[in-house]
Write a protein that holds these residues in place. Structure first.
Motif, PDB file in Angstrom:
ATOM      1  N   THR A  70     -16.690 -32.185   7.915  1.00  0.00           N
ATOM      2  CA  THR A  70     -17.076 -32.770   9.199  1.00  0.00           C
ATOM      3  C   THR A  70     -18.365 -32.150   9.729  1.00  0.00           C
ATOM      4  O   THR A  70     -19.079 -32.774  10.516  1.00  0.00           O
ATOM      5  CB  THR A  70     -15.955 -32.593  10.237  1.00  0.00           C
ATOM      6  OG1 THR A  70     -15.655 -31.189  10.375  1.00  0.00           O
ATOM      7  CG2 THR A  70     -14.694 -33.326   9.807  1.00  0.00           C
ATOM      8  N   GLU A 125     -12.287 -29.877   7.782  1.00  0.00           N
ATOM      9  CA  GLU A 125     -12.697 -29.203   9.018  1.00  0.00           C
ATOM     10  C   GLU A 125     -13.111 -27.753   8.807  1.00  0.00           C
ATOM     11  O   GLU A 125     -13.424 -27.052   9.779  1.00  0.00           O
ATOM     12  CB  GLU A 125     -11.554 -29.254  10.036  1.00  0.00           C
ATOM     13  CG  GLU A 125     -11.043 -30.645  10.371  1.00  0.00           C
ATOM     14  CD  GLU A 125     -10.045 -31.190   9.348  1.00  0.00           C
ATOM     15  OE1 GLU A 125      -9.763 -32.397   9.380  1.00  0.00           O
ATOM     16  OE2 GLU A 125      -9.568 -30.386   8.491  1.00  0.00           O
ATOM     17  N   GLU A 133     -16.680 -26.555  10.190  1.00  0.00           N
ATOM     18  CA  GLU A 133     -16.753 -26.761  11.633  1.00  0.00           C
ATOM     19  C   GLU A 133     -15.869 -25.769  12.391  1.00  0.00           C
ATOM     20  O   GLU A 133     -16.313 -25.133  13.362  1.00  0.00           O
ATOM     21  CB  GLU A 133     -16.335 -28.190  11.977  1.00  0.00           C
ATOM     22  CG  GLU A 133     -16.428 -28.511  13.458  1.00  0.00           C
ATOM     23  CD  GLU A 133     -16.083 -29.965  13.768  1.00  0.00           C
ATOM     24  OE1 GLU A 133     -16.200 -30.357  14.938  1.00  0.00           O
ATOM     25  OE2 GLU A 133     -15.711 -30.694  12.839  1.00  0.00           O
TER      26      GLU A 133
END
Length: 252
Positions: free
Chosen positions: A29, A97, A100
């Motif tokens: 992401t 993820e 991030e």
């Protein structure tokens, strides 16, 4: 503007697994990354597979001579331009993820280094075969001497605050030496208690063969940390015990 992340990957005969690793990076992401892959003279189709991907963020270097994972990581680190350094071996995986959440957590804690939980998975199915390794405590130089809580797949550091740390190419325990050198320079690293990565537990992995690397671990303390013989033996014994507890179910 988001800060650039440099992903450091050594590859060697990784054709069986590397496409999954490539996809997990492309699925992140957090998009502001460069991926510095140094191939250690693979004899299979690893380089061919990598060259099929035309994303300009993927930057492949193929070495002319095999030099080991530590040397390959160093070659990638030399080229790295990012603020954050993340490590991903060519057979491991991140959740989308990962980048991030690790960066957000580093900023939240105002930390130079963070690490997270990771799954310990079968090399073929990537299904968990042990309980997740837990990022269970603040890591310091002192407690890292007794057991290496930091794995490349689940650790990130900030070069803006600590600079770059390279791997000793003359040690078979290069990861542990590098982390210890880094933790000598900062007070602590912070645990993100969430599983964001998958570590592939391969039967022929060097890190699984604990009995074969007792001497190498001893040299971490004796040669690279400069400890006395007695002190080096003490920490080697602690490391061996903790390593057995960490992986004992893997052998049963």
């Amino acid at each position: 503007m988001t800060d650039l992340v440099s992903i450091i990957t050594p590859s060697f005969n990784s054709a069986e697994f590397i496409e999954d690793t490539i996809q997990c990076v492309l699925d992140q992401t957090y998009k502001n990354w460069e991926w510095l892959i140094t191939d250690d003279l693979s004899q299979d189709k690893t380089v061919e597979i990598l060259n099929n991907y035309k994303d300009p963020r993927i930057k492949l270097q193929v070495l002319e001579k095999n030099g080991g994972a530590g040397n390959a990581r160093n070659k990638s680190l030399e080229r790295a331009q990012g603020r954050y350094i993340a490590f991903l071996d060519s057979d491991d995986l991140w959740y989308p993820e990962y980048l991030e959440m690790m960066i957000d957590y580093m900023k939240e804690k105002n930390a130079e280094l963070v690490y997270c939980n990771y799954s310990r998975c079968d090399e073929h199915t990537m299904l968990p075969i042990l309980k997740d390794f837990e990022a269970d405590t603040i890591v310091t130089f002192s407690n890292l001497l007794k057991t290496c809580r930091l794995a490349p797949v689940s650790t990130m550091y900030d070069t803006k605050r600590v600079g770059k740390f390279f791997f000793p190419v003359k040690s078979k325990r290069e990861d542990h030496v590098m982390w210890l050198n880094l933790l000598r320079e900062i007070p602590e690293g912070h645990p993100l208690k969430q599983t964001l990565a998958k570590y592939r537990m391969r039967e022929n992995s060097v890190s699984r063969k604990k009995k074969n690397i007792i001497k190498d671990q001893y040299l971490v303390y004796k040669d690279f940390m400069g400890f006395s013989t007695v002190k080096s033996l003490y920490y080697t014994a602690n490391w061996a015990l903790n390593g057995f507890l960490k992986y004992s179910k893997f052998f049963n």
